[in-house]
Every structure is written in structure tokens, then in C-alpha cells.
Design a protein around this motif. Structure first.
Motif, PDB file in Angstrom:
ATOM      1  N   ILE A  38       0.839  -1.192   0.000  1.00 53.11           N
ATOM      2  CA  ILE A  38       0.000   0.000   0.000  1.00 53.11           C
ATOM      3  C   ILE A  38       0.881   1.251   0.000  1.00 53.11           C
ATOM      4  N   THR A 101       0.916   1.312  -4.216  1.00 53.47           N
ATOM      5  CA  THR A 101      -0.173   0.489  -4.746  1.00 53.47           C
ATOM      6  C   THR A 101       0.063   0.037  -6.186  1.00 53.47           C
ATOM      7  N   TYR A 136       0.685  -3.137   3.859  1.00 52.99           N
ATOM      8  CA  TYR A 136       0.287  -3.992   2.743  1.00 52.99           C
ATOM      9  C   TYR A 136      -1.016  -4.716   3.077  1.00 52.99           C
ATOM     10  N   TYR A 137      -1.656  -5.239   2.033  1.00 53.87           N
ATOM     11  CA  TYR A 137      -2.776  -6.160   2.164  1.00 53.87           C
ATOM     12  C   TYR A 137      -2.266  -7.555   1.896  1.00 53.87           C
ATOM     13  N   VAL A 146      -5.332  -4.417   6.793  1.00 48.87           N
ATOM     14  CA  VAL A 146      -4.031  -3.866   6.425  1.00 48.87           C
ATOM     15  C   VAL A 146      -3.036  -4.213   7.524  1.00 48.87           C
TER      16      VAL A 146
END
Length: 166
Positions: A38, A101, A136-137, A146
């Protein structure tokens, strides 16, 4: 000083582009599964900032960029993102958000530096940078929230190191 407060943890990375340098400044999940970056907060190290604030760093049209490159499970580049730590607009001296992203789904992200203040043997700017709050995911468990990675130091193996080679 870290992003959260003066005592918080952040990572100071060192970049070297010498041939044969082991892969470094790598962020990946401990179980080596995929994730979607992200963003991360970036800043200059004190040594890089001091160098660029002095007369040593040419002020006209010179830059220092931090680059995040994403890699898939086969080692192919997914994309890269560049953020200026110094350019014609000035020198970064506080935490700045770098959007990651566009890297897409990755198995690892590697941070490097680039500059046109180069002697032909590498960049002249001290090749240190700071990052904090990498988020991050998880793509292997879409229900996960997250996650923010706290910096973890990994020491790489060195060959042929002895007192006379230091």
C-alpha cells in the motif's frame, strides 16, 4: 526520530550497486506468500541529508531518488515506484508518504537509490535512507486487514572477512 515518536523503531537502509553485492533492502513476508503493498514513509538518513545540505551536493538539476521495485514469485518485476529524496524542489528532511499500490501483487519489494551525482564508481551521496510503517494487504487471506511491518534486521553472510580485510 521515527514516524510515531522520538523512540519509535524505523529502518535505515544502505544501498550498494557494486557488482556481486548480495540482494539487500528486501521486504517480504516471513512465509514468502504474496502481498499487495500500500505504502511506506520515507526520509533521508542524517548522513545523506548533511551531505546534500553542504556545498558537496551540486544544487542545480541534481537528484536523489528512492526506488521501490516489486517482484512476483518467479522473480519478474511487477512495477517500480520512485520518490525524490532531493531534487530542484529541495531536500527531504521529514517523513514523506510513498504510495506503493502500483506495484500490485508481490512476493518481495526491494528498495534502491539513484542519483545523477555520480562519480562513475557509484553515487557520491551517502547511500543511506530511512523507511517506516510499510503497509500492505495480504493477498493469500483477503479477509485480513491492512498490516504494517515493523522493521526486522537480517544479517547477511559475508565471505572472506578477517581482521586484515577490514
Amino acid at each position: 526520530m521515527g514516524l510515531e515518536n522520538p523512540g519509535s523503531t524505523y529502518m535505515v537502509g544502505y544501498y550498494s550497486d557494486w557488482e556481486g553485492t548480495l540482494e539487500h533492502n528486501v521486504i517480504k513476508r516471513e512465509d514468502n506468500t504474496a502481498f499487495s503493498p500500500i505504502g511506506v514513509y520515507v526520509n533521508n538518513s542524517s548522513s545523506a541529508y548533511s551531505y546534500m545540505s553542504s556545498a558537496n551536493f551540486p544544487q542545480n538539476n541534481y537528484f536523489l531518488n528512492i526506488i521501490a521495485t516489486g517482484y512476483d514469485e518467479n522473480g519478474a518485476v511487477t512495477s517500480d515506484v520512485s520518490y525524490p529524496l532531493a531534487d530542484a524542489n529541495g531536500i527531504v528532511g521529514e517523513w514523506k508518504y510513498m504510495d506503493l499500490t502500483s506495484l500490485g501483487e508481490c512476493h518481495k519489494v526491494i528498495f534502491t537509490l539513484s542519483s545523477n551525482d555520480d562519480s562513475g564508481y557509484g553515487i557520491n551521496v551517502p547511500a543511506y535512507f530511512c523507511i517506516d510503517a510499510f503497509s500492505y494487504y495480504s493477498t493469500t487471506d483477503p479477509g485480513d486487514d491492512v498490516e504494517i511491518i515493523a522493521p526486522v534486521v537480517t544479517t547477511l553472510a559475508h565471505d572472506n572477512v578477517n581482521p586484515s580485510s577490514m
